[in-house]
Motif scaffolding. Sequence first.
Motif, mmCIF file in Angstrom:
data_model
loop_
_atom_site.group_PDB
_atom_site.id
_atom_site.type_symbol
_atom_site.label_atom_id
_atom_site.label_comp_id
_atom_site.label_asym_id
_atom_site.label_seq_id
_atom_site.Cartn_x
_atom_site.Cartn_y
_atom_site.Cartn_z
ATOM 1 N N LEU A 94 77.981 47.527 36.555
ATOM 2 C CA LEU A 94 78.291 46.773 37.764
ATOM 3 C C LEU A 94 79.622 46.062 37.529
ATOM 4 C CD1 LEU A 94 76.099 46.737 40.029
ATOM 5 C CD2 LEU A 94 75.042 46.999 37.804
ATOM 6 N N THR A 95 80.483 46.092 38.511
ATOM 7 C CA THR A 95 81.808 45.467 38.351
ATOM 8 C C THR A 95 82.104 44.659 39.618
ATOM 9 O OG1 THR A 95 82.773 47.530 39.174
ATOM 10 C CG2 THR A 95 82.754 47.233 36.798
ATOM 11 N N LYS A 151 69.293 41.664 33.549
ATOM 12 C CA LYS A 151 68.317 41.603 32.453
ATOM 13 C C LYS A 151 66.980 42.195 32.893
ATOM 14 C CE LYS A 151 69.426 37.788 29.520
ATOM 15 N NZ LYS A 151 69.427 36.331 29.603
ATOM 16 N N LYS A 152 66.532 41.750 34.066
ATOM 17 C CA LYS A 152 65.230 42.181 34.592
ATOM 18 C C LYS A 152 65.202 43.694 34.800
ATOM 19 C CE LYS A 152 64.257 41.609 39.060
ATOM 20 N NZ LYS A 152 64.159 40.821 40.306
ATOM 21 N N PHE A 153 66.239 44.233 35.433
ATOM 22 C CA PHE A 153 66.247 45.669 35.744
ATOM 23 C C PHE A 153 66.510 46.527 34.506
ATOM 24 C CE2 PHE A 153 67.294 44.174 40.191
ATOM 25 C CZ PHE A 153 66.022 44.445 40.670
ATOM 26 N N SER A 154 67.227 45.980 33.536
ATOM 27 C CA SER A 154 67.442 46.735 32.299
ATOM 28 C C SER A 154 66.092 47.004 31.640
ATOM 29 C CB SER A 154 68.316 45.956 31.324
ATOM 30 O OG SER A 154 69.613 45.866 31.828
ATOM 31 N N LYS A 155 65.219 46.000 31.702
ATOM 32 C CA LYS A 155 63.883 46.142 31.128
ATOM 33 C C LYS A 155 63.067 47.130 31.959
ATOM 34 C CE LYS A 155 62.578 42.158 29.004
ATOM 35 N NZ LYS A 155 62.089 40.772 29.187
ATOM 36 N N ILE A 207 72.272 49.885 31.790
ATOM 37 C CA ILE A 207 72.945 49.064 32.799
ATOM 38 C C ILE A 207 73.831 48.032 32.107
ATOM 39 C CG2 ILE A 207 72.586 47.547 34.798
ATOM 40 C CD1 ILE A 207 69.641 48.766 34.801
ATOM 41 N N ARG A 208 75.096 48.024 32.468
ATOM 42 C CA ARG A 208 76.030 47.074 31.868
ATOM 43 C C ARG A 208 76.546 46.101 32.928
ATOM 44 N NH1 ARG A 208 74.038 47.952 27.416
ATOM 45 N NH2 ARG A 208 74.542 49.893 26.327
#
Length: 262
Positions: A38-39, A64-68, A76-77
Amino acid sequence: MRYLSDYHLHSKYSFDGNQTIEQIILKAISMEIDEICLTEHISFDPKDSSYNFFEYNDYENEIKKFSKKYSGKINIRKGLEIGEYHLYKEDFDKYFKEHNLDFIIGSIHNLNGRGFRTNIAESGVKYTYETYFKEVLTFVKMGDFDVLGHLDIVQRYAFETGKIYNLDDYKDYIYDILKVIISRGKGIEVNTSGLANNLLFPKLEILRMYKDLNGEILTVGSDAHTRNRVGENISYVYDMLKGIGFNYVFTYNNRQMNGITL
Ligand SMILES: [Zn+2]
Ligand SMILES: [Zn+2]
């Protein structure tokens, strides 16, 4: 299977983003993208539409939530697309110190405090291109960024008036820009958002120049602001880059780059 990454995406955390982070993720997974960054837009220019819009804490928590939640399906960065760093250096330096980011796209979106369309209407296409490239050169010499965003984006607006530039007219600026980027260990992004109009940012000829100068660091991004465009033409551009002779595209974690074989 090659590893596809879309490194230029805007969600609702950008003033002009029209999709949630989760919508982006789901679309990227459906496009078989392995990694997204995401930028979101951020600017310290009070006249810019991005000013005071971006909210870091919620952004960080969502990522953080969606990375998990999507772990094992997609990486996801967390990045930003900054505007006019060279005019707001102290603000950006402070911001980068206080916030934890994976990746920074450095872009120029305004000239003389006005958008490209206004510059073209008021001062002409030639003036706008020239001023833009000068501004980019100033920025890349001193900016804190990982890749330069959509070099030659003025094309998008000049296209509306039917005037596509001739590379030879600005070749000296572009040469200097690329040399500085390479010597500083930074990269350039290949932005696919204009391909529907047959425009690549930067032009193919610039990518060839970059290759000839031994430039290696590249990211590829769709610059999608809406969910239907996430991942658009990433695979196509990978093929094209390979055809020019590039070996890698790069991904970033905590501002450390990692080359992925094309
Ligand atoms: Zn941009
Ligand atoms: Zn963008």
